[in-house]
Design an enzyme around this catalytic site. Structure first.
Site, PDB file in Angstrom:
ATOM      1  N   MET A  93       0.804  -1.220   0.000  1.00  0.00           N
ATOM      2  CA  MET A  93       0.000   0.000   0.000  1.00  0.00           C
ATOM      3  C   MET A  93       0.839   1.274   0.000  1.00  0.00           C
ATOM      4  O   MET A  93       0.581   2.197   0.767  1.00  0.00           O
ATOM      5  CB  MET A  93      -0.957  -0.007   1.201  1.00  0.00           C
ATOM      6  CG  MET A  93      -1.921  -1.170   1.215  1.00  0.00           C
ATOM      7  SD  MET A  93      -2.941  -1.220  -0.274  1.00  0.00           S
ATOM      8  CE  MET A  93      -3.944  -2.666   0.068  1.00  0.00           C
ATOM      9  N   ILE A  95       2.670   3.886  -2.983  1.00  0.00           N
ATOM     10  CA  ILE A  95       2.910   4.092  -4.418  1.00  0.00           C
ATOM     11  C   ILE A  95       4.398   4.359  -4.624  1.00  0.00           C
ATOM     12  O   ILE A  95       4.987   5.209  -3.947  1.00  0.00           O
ATOM     13  CB  ILE A  95       2.031   5.239  -4.964  1.00  0.00           C
ATOM     14  CG1 ILE A  95       0.558   4.794  -4.944  1.00  0.00           C
ATOM     15  CG2 ILE A  95       2.455   5.625  -6.386  1.00  0.00           C
ATOM     16  CD1 ILE A  95      -0.434   5.812  -5.431  1.00  0.00           C
ATOM     17  N   HIS A 112      -4.366  -5.802  -8.685  1.00  0.00           N
ATOM     18  CA  HIS A 112      -5.331  -4.754  -8.319  1.00  0.00           C
ATOM     19  C   HIS A 112      -6.739  -5.353  -8.333  1.00  0.00           C
ATOM     20  O   HIS A 112      -7.100  -6.053  -9.289  1.00  0.00           O
ATOM     21  CB  HIS A 112      -5.226  -3.576  -9.296  1.00  0.00           C
ATOM     22  CG  HIS A 112      -6.155  -2.471  -8.935  1.00  0.00           C
ATOM     23  ND1 HIS A 112      -5.892  -1.599  -7.902  1.00  0.00           N
ATOM     24  CD2 HIS A 112      -7.372  -2.132  -9.420  1.00  0.00           C
ATOM     25  CE1 HIS A 112      -6.912  -0.760  -7.779  1.00  0.00           C
ATOM     26  NE2 HIS A 112      -7.819  -1.061  -8.683  1.00  0.00           N
ATOM     27  N   GLU A 150       5.327   4.342 -14.041  1.00  0.00           N
ATOM     28  CA  GLU A 150       5.211   5.584 -13.259  1.00  0.00           C
ATOM     29  C   GLU A 150       3.767   6.034 -13.063  1.00  0.00           C
ATOM     30  O   GLU A 150       3.494   6.883 -12.227  1.00  0.00           O
ATOM     31  CB  GLU A 150       6.072   6.695 -13.892  1.00  0.00           C
ATOM     32  CG  GLU A 150       5.593   7.250 -15.223  1.00  0.00           C
ATOM     33  CD  GLU A 150       5.812   6.308 -16.407  1.00  0.00           C
ATOM     34  OE1 GLU A 150       6.377   5.195 -16.239  1.00  0.00           O
ATOM     35  OE2 GLU A 150       5.385   6.679 -17.513  1.00  0.00           O
ATOM     36  N   ASP A 153      -1.339   2.136 -11.371  1.00  0.00           N
ATOM     37  CA  ASP A 153      -2.210   1.154 -12.030  1.00  0.00           C
ATOM     38  C   ASP A 153      -2.251   1.337 -13.549  1.00  0.00           C
ATOM     39  O   ASP A 153      -3.213   0.914 -14.206  1.00  0.00           O
ATOM     40  CB  ASP A 153      -3.644   1.183 -11.453  1.00  0.00           C
ATOM     41  CG  ASP A 153      -3.672   0.797  -9.975  1.00  0.00           C
ATOM     42  OD1 ASP A 153      -2.877  -0.068  -9.581  1.00  0.00           O
ATOM     43  OD2 ASP A 153      -4.483   1.378  -9.231  1.00  0.00           O
ATOM     44  N   ALA A 182     -10.599 -14.551  -8.396  1.00  0.00           N
ATOM     45  CA  ALA A 182      -9.723 -13.906  -9.388  1.00  0.00           C
ATOM     46  C   ALA A 182      -8.285 -13.725  -8.899  1.00  0.00           C
ATOM     47  O   ALA A 182      -7.370 -14.333  -9.449  1.00  0.00           O
ATOM     48  CB  ALA A 182     -10.324 -12.565  -9.796  1.00  0.00           C
ATOM     49  N   GLU A 183      -8.074 -12.933  -7.860  1.00  0.00           N
ATOM     50  CA  GLU A 183      -6.695 -12.571  -7.485  1.00  0.00           C
ATOM     51  C   GLU A 183      -5.800 -13.772  -7.218  1.00  0.00           C
ATOM     52  O   GLU A 183      -4.693 -13.867  -7.754  1.00  0.00           O
ATOM     53  CB  GLU A 183      -6.703 -11.681  -6.228  1.00  0.00           C
ATOM     54  CG  GLU A 183      -7.384 -10.355  -6.437  1.00  0.00           C
ATOM     55  CD  GLU A 183      -7.284  -9.443  -5.224  1.00  0.00           C
ATOM     56  OE1 GLU A 183      -6.183  -9.273  -4.679  1.00  0.00           O
ATOM     57  OE2 GLU A 183      -8.325  -8.900  -4.820  1.00  0.00           O
TER      58      GLU A 183
END
Ligand code: GAR
Length: 202
Positions: A93, A95, A112, A150, A153, A182-183
């Site tokens: 968590m 960026i 994501h 950069e 997402d 899914a993940e």
């Protein structure tokens, strides 16, 4: 040919890390091995999962560095020391800046919890993503695994999987369904795909 060395960056519960550990055990991931787990949160349960699997762990806390650059350089130093080939963000968590992402082009992958380009970018993480999907009223959501560049997402998509929204869903119920359906499936498959191509280059 040797296996690609994987580092997994985490911040929380680490269910995606667990899916990767299990996939390595079962042979779904056969071209890579997880050699390091880095957390930016002390006491993250993901660290426990790593230790239980006998994987080396490290904790790097932003508050111990004067700048975000210093924090990222500390992570880079660990990755260099372990000769990491691929970095997996599994519920990480924070960026990462362009100075970090540009050092590893198409070598960082992220999971994501939505179908990008919906409900993604800065501010969309964890439960917030599912809250946004439910309040918009979409009937289908899902998960995306993509390369990290950069743009939050914004990197090239590797895999996606759709998940139906059901009557009575809460953000928590939906989060669990997206993880299970899914993940936990597409993250290991994507990691194997990228590791297999790295192994060929090695
Ligand atoms: C997962 O749903 C992951 O997709 C999401 O956080 C959760 C972490 O769970 N990541 C993001 O929202 C990144 N933008 P985990 O720690 O149990 O794997």
């Amino acid at each position: 040919m040797s296996k690609a060395k994987i580092a997994v960056l985490v911040s929380g519960g680490g269910t995606n890390l667990q899916a990767l550990i299990d996939a390595e055990k079962s042979g779904i991931i056969k071209s890579g091995e997880i050699v390091l787990v880095i957390s930016n949160k002390e006491g993250a349960y993901a660290l426990e999962r790593a230790r239980n699997a006998g994987i080396e762990t490290a904790v790097v806390l932003k508050k111990n560095y004067e700048t975000a650059f210093g924090f990222e350089e500390a992570i880079k130093a660990l990755l260099t020391e372990k000769e990491i080939d691929i970095i997996v963000l599994a519920g990480f968590m924070s960026i990462l800046s362009e100075s970090f992402t540009s050092a590893y082009p198409e070598k960082i992958i992220n999971v994501h919890p939505s179908l990008i380009p919906s409900f993604c970018g800065a501010g969309f993480y964890g439960l917030r993503v599912h809250e946004a999907a439910l309040s918009y009223g979409v009937k289908v959501t899902g998960a995306t695994v993509h390369f990290v560049n950069e743009i939050p997402d914004g990197g090239r998509i590797i895999m996606q999987k759709a998940v139906e929204i059901e009557e009575g869903d809460t953000p928590e119920i939906l989060q669990k369904r997206v993880m299970e359906q899914a993940e936990w499936k597409i993250l290991p498959l994507s990691v194997e795909k990228v590791c297999a191509s790295i192994k060929e280059e090695k």
